[in-house]
Design a protein around this motif. Structure first.
Motif, mmCIF file in Angstrom:
data_model
loop_
_atom_site.group_PDB
_atom_site.id
_atom_site.type_symbol
_atom_site.label_atom_id
_atom_site.label_comp_id
_atom_site.label_asym_id
_atom_site.label_seq_id
_atom_site.Cartn_x
_atom_site.Cartn_y
_atom_site.Cartn_z
ATOM 1 N N VAL A 156 -4.655 -2.533 17.753
ATOM 2 C CA VAL A 156 -4.341 -3.829 18.371
ATOM 3 C C VAL A 156 -2.947 -4.281 17.940
ATOM 4 N N LEU A 157 -2.635 -4.136 16.664
ATOM 5 C CA LEU A 157 -1.294 -4.510 16.183
ATOM 6 C C LEU A 157 -0.224 -3.673 16.893
ATOM 7 N N GLN A 158 -0.483 -2.382 17.040
ATOM 8 C CA GLN A 158 0.476 -1.510 17.746
ATOM 9 C C GLN A 158 0.737 -2.010 19.171
ATOM 10 N N GLN A 159 -0.308 -2.511 19.812
ATOM 11 C CA GLN A 159 -0.160 -2.990 21.187
ATOM 12 C C GLN A 159 0.627 -4.294 21.267
ATOM 13 N N GLN A 160 0.370 -5.199 20.296
ATOM 14 C CA GLN A 160 0.829 -6.575 20.465
ATOM 15 C C GLN A 160 2.185 -6.869 19.833
ATOM 16 N N ILE A 161 2.529 -6.138 18.791
ATOM 17 C CA ILE A 161 3.789 -6.431 18.097
ATOM 18 C C ILE A 161 4.474 -5.128 17.718
ATOM 19 N N ALA A 162 5.653 -5.252 17.081
ATOM 20 C CA ALA A 162 6.370 -4.062 16.599
ATOM 21 C C ALA A 162 6.189 -3.969 15.086
ATOM 22 N N LEU A 163 5.244 -3.135 14.659
ATOM 23 C CA LEU A 163 5.040 -2.939 13.228
ATOM 24 C C LEU A 163 6.268 -2.265 12.634
ATOM 25 N N HIS A 164 6.704 -2.719 11.452
ATOM 26 C CA HIS A 164 7.808 -2.050 10.770
ATOM 27 C C HIS A 164 7.267 -1.014 9.787
ATOM 28 N N ALA A 165 6.836 -1.454 8.599
ATOM 29 C CA ALA A 165 6.248 -0.524 7.626
ATOM 30 C C ALA A 165 4.762 -0.826 7.507
ATOM 31 N N MET A 166 3.965 0.205 7.239
ATOM 32 C CA MET A 166 2.530 -0.028 7.038
ATOM 33 C C MET A 166 1.971 1.042 6.115
ATOM 34 N N THR A 167 0.959 0.658 5.345
ATOM 35 C CA THR A 167 0.169 1.607 4.553
ATOM 36 C C THR A 167 -1.223 1.020 4.423
ATOM 37 N N ASP A 168 -2.170 1.826 3.946
ATOM 38 C CA ASP A 168 -3.465 1.245 3.595
ATOM 39 C C ASP A 168 -3.523 1.109 2.080
ATOM 40 N N VAL A 169 -4.267 0.129 1.620
ATOM 41 C CA VAL A 169 -4.315 -0.138 0.185
ATOM 42 C C VAL A 169 -5.446 0.683 -0.431
ATOM 43 N N SER A 170 -5.067 1.794 -1.023
ATOM 44 C CA SER A 170 -6.059 2.618 -1.704
ATOM 45 C C SER A 170 -5.810 2.623 -3.207
ATOM 46 N N ASP A 171 -4.563 2.608 -3.623
ATOM 47 C CA ASP A 171 -4.237 2.671 -5.048
ATOM 48 C C ASP A 171 -4.206 1.292 -5.708
ATOM 49 N N GLY A 172 -4.218 0.238 -4.911
ATOM 50 C CA GLY A 172 -4.111 -1.124 -5.425
ATOM 51 C C GLY A 172 -3.006 -1.849 -4.671
ATOM 52 N N LEU A 173 -3.220 -3.132 -4.396
ATOM 53 C CA LEU A 173 -2.261 -3.890 -3.591
ATOM 54 C C LEU A 173 -0.861 -3.836 -4.202
ATOM 55 N N SER A 174 -0.763 -4.015 -5.517
ATOM 56 C CA SER A 174 0.537 -3.997 -6.181
ATOM 57 C C SER A 174 1.179 -2.607 -6.050
ATOM 58 N N GLN A 175 0.439 -1.570 -6.426
ATOM 59 C CA GLN A 175 0.944 -0.197 -6.374
ATOM 60 C C GLN A 175 1.379 0.183 -4.947
#
Lengths: 319, 319
Positions: B197-216
Motif C-alpha cells: 500500500v505504501l508503494q502505491q500511495q507514496i514514494a518510499l525512500h529508505a526502508m527496513t524491517d525491525v528484526s535486530d532492534g529499533l535502534s540497531q
C-alpha cells in the motif's frame, strides 16, 4: 542483545569480498537481494542443507571444501533441470567459540569458520559465474550447518523434469559411480556445462542428478514417468573408488547404491541417443546404460542377457 | 544407505499437502522448482535460518508456530524491500526419533516434526498467496533447524533499499515495539500488505524491517544512507509487552533494543509524511517517530527538546 563485534563484522567481510555480478543489483547487506531477470520467464529454485556429522566431517573435509560442496550440490540440481545457475544465498549456523563443533572445524571462532566456508563458496561461484547474493549468519553451540539456495534460469528447451521419460528412450549417465565418500563428494564438478550443451544439441526427455544413488534416482525417474527400464549391467561406469572399496560389497553394488555421485542421469529418444554415442558432445565421460520400457520397475540385464530385478537401494534419511 | 521408510514418505506427504499455485509450474518432488516470472524484470531473494534453542524453544513455541515464524521472518524481509512474496523453499534438519531435541519438540519422530512445521508454513503461505515450491529434508541427532528462502517480485517504484534516506525525510514505523519474545515473535503479521500500500500511495525512500532492534536497525539505515537522525522520544510506540516487562530496563529501552518486532521502519519526503499523518493508508498503526538530518549518528529528543545520543543496542550474534 549484542556484544558489539561479531555477526555484523563477518557480514561486512562477506560484503567486501563478494564479487560484483552483472545480474545482481542489490547484494549482501540489505533486507533481500535484488536480481535482474531478463532472459527468461521462468525461475528455477533449489535448496540444500549440509550438516556437520551427517554430510561432512572436519577433518577430513576442510572448511573451503564444505562451503564448495554446499554450493556444488545446488548447482548439480540446477543442471539436472537443464538450467543455468544465476545466484546463491547462504544461511549459516556457525559453532560458537570454544564449542566442540568449532574445535572439530579446526577454527578458533565462528568468524573464521564463516570466512573458511566463504572461500570455497566464492571460488566455485566464480567458476560458474554465480552471484553470491546474500545470506543469514547465526551462531550457536551446535554443529556447523550450511544451507545454500540457488536460483537459476531455464535454458534450451525448458526445464527437464523427472517425469518425461518415454518408452523406447535410451538412458545415459555422465561420469562414473560409487565410492564418492572417499573424496569425490567434496570435489566433484557439478555438470552444469554438460547439461547446457545437451540442451543445445538434443531434446532431453527426463533428467535428474544422482545424489541418492544411481538405483534410487533411476527409480525416481521411472515412477514419475510411469515407465520401466532395463539397465545393461556391464555398461554401468564404475569409479576407481568403488573398485577400491573393501567392505564386502561388489564394485557394482557401490556404483548402484552409494549416492553423492552428482552425475547426470537422463533419457533421450533413440535417434538422439545414437547421436550422443557417435559424436559425444563433450569430454566428460558419457555412457549409454539402458533403455526405458513399458511397465514399471527396473531390470538389470547381464552379459548373457539374463534379467534380474535391480534392487532399489540408496541414501535416504530415516526419520 | 536407506532403511526404507522415512524421508521420501515425508516428502510425498508434503507434496500431497502443498497447494497448487498459479506461479508454480514444477513444485515439490523434482530437482528444482520452476516458477513463472512474468510481471517483473527483477527477483528478490532472502533467506533466514531458525535454530532450536536460539530463535525458539519448544515449548512454549509449538511446531506450527515455528514453521510459521520461519516463513514470516522472510515475508517481513520481502516487505522491507517493498516487494511481493511469490514462493518459498524450506530446508529442514529434523531431530531423529528419541533424540533429546525431538523430545523437547513434543514429537515422537522427525516425520511428525516435519508435518507440524508444515502446518504453520502452509497456513501463512496460503494467507499471503505464497507458493511452497520445494525444499530439502534431512535428519540428525541435533536440534531442529528450519531454513526458509523466499523469492519475491519488486512492486511499485522498485526495490526500497536501506541506503536512500535523504536529509529532511520523516521517519515512520508501523506497529509498536519491545517485549516481542513474550509472544509476538511467534505470531506477528509480516507487514507485506502495508508495504505494498505504501508503494502505491507514496514514494518510499529508505526502508527496513525491525528484526535486530529499533535502534540497531535505524543505525543500519543511517549508515547505509550516510545521514543522521533525530528521534522523538515520546513518539516511540511502546508495546504492552514492553510495559509489562519487569527486568529493571524501562519500557522505552525495551522498545528501542529488544528486536524481533518485525515492523516496518521507513523514511519519506516531508510532503509524503504529512499525507501519511493526515490520511493513514491502512488500519495498522503508523507513527511518525523522527527526522533524517545531515551528519551521522542518532539523537533522541525528549519532551523538553533536550538531545541525547541514542545508544546503538540490539540483537547481534556473537561469533
Amino acid at each position: 542483545v549484542s556484544n558489539g563485534a561479531g555477526e555484523f563484522e563477518l557480514i561486512d567481510w562477506f560484503r567486501r569480498r563478494a564479487q560484483p555480478h552483472s545480474r545482481l543489483s542489490v547484494g549482501i547487506g540489505d533486507d533481500a537481494a535484488v536480481l535482474t531477470w531478463l532472459r527468461s520467464n521462468e525461475a528455477l529454485v533449489t535448496v540444500d542443507m549440509l550438516m556437520q556429522g551427517v554430510h561432512f566431517t572436519i577433518p577430513p573435509a576442510t572448511l573451503p571444501q564444505v562451503g564448495r560442496k554446499a554450493l556444488a550440490v545446488n548447482l548439480s540440481d540446477i543442471a539436472a533441470m537443464g538450467g543455468r545457475p544465476i545466484a546463491a544465498v547462504v544461511a549459516l549456523a556457525l559453532p560458537r567459540t570454544h564449542s566442540v563443533a568449532a574445535e572439530f572445524a579446526g577454527a578458533a571462532s565462528g568468524d573464521s569458520i564463516g570466512r573458511g566456508l566463504f572461500e570455497g563458496i566464492d571460488e566455485l561461484a566464480d567458476q560458474f559465474d554465480v552471484a553470491v547474493a546474500g545470506g543469514d549468519t547465526n551462531s550457536w553451540d551446535g554443529p556447523l550447518v550450511v544451507c545454500v539456495t540457488v536460483l537459476g534460469e531455464v535454458a534450451g528447451h525448458g526445464p527437464i523434469r523427472r517425469s518425461d521419460a518415454q518408452v523406447g528412450d535410451w538412458i545415459f549417465v555422465t561420469g562414473s559411480f560409487g565410492g564418492s565418500l572417499a573424496g569425490k563428494h567434496l570435489t566433484f564438478e557439478p555438470r552444469v556445462r554438460e547439461a547446457l550443451v545437451l540442451q543445445q544439441q538434443i531434446a532431453l526427455h527426463a533428467m535428474t542428478d544422482v545424489s541418492d544413488g544411481l538405483s534410487q534416482d533411476l527409480y525416481h525417474i521411472l515412477e514419475e514417468s510411469s515407465v520401466g527400464a532395463v539397465v545393461f549391467e556391464e555398461a554401468i561406469p564404475i569409479s576407481d573408488a568403488a573398485h577400491m572399496a573393501s567392505d564386502g560389497r561388489t564394485p557394482l553394488e557401490h556404483a548402484l547404491e552409494d549416492g553423492e555421485d552428482f552425475e547426470l542421469l537422463f533419457t533421450v529418444a533413440p535417434q538422439d541417443g545414437r547421436q550422443l554415442v557417435t559424436n559425444p558432445p563433450f569430454e566428460t565421460k558419457l555412457t549409454w546404460i539402458g533403455e526405458i520400457v513399458a511397465g514399471s520397475g527396473c531390470q538389470l540385464r547381464d552379459r548373457l542377457g539374463r534379467l534380474s530385478l535391480l534392487p532399489r537401494r540408496g541414501w535416504e534419511h530415516s526419520l
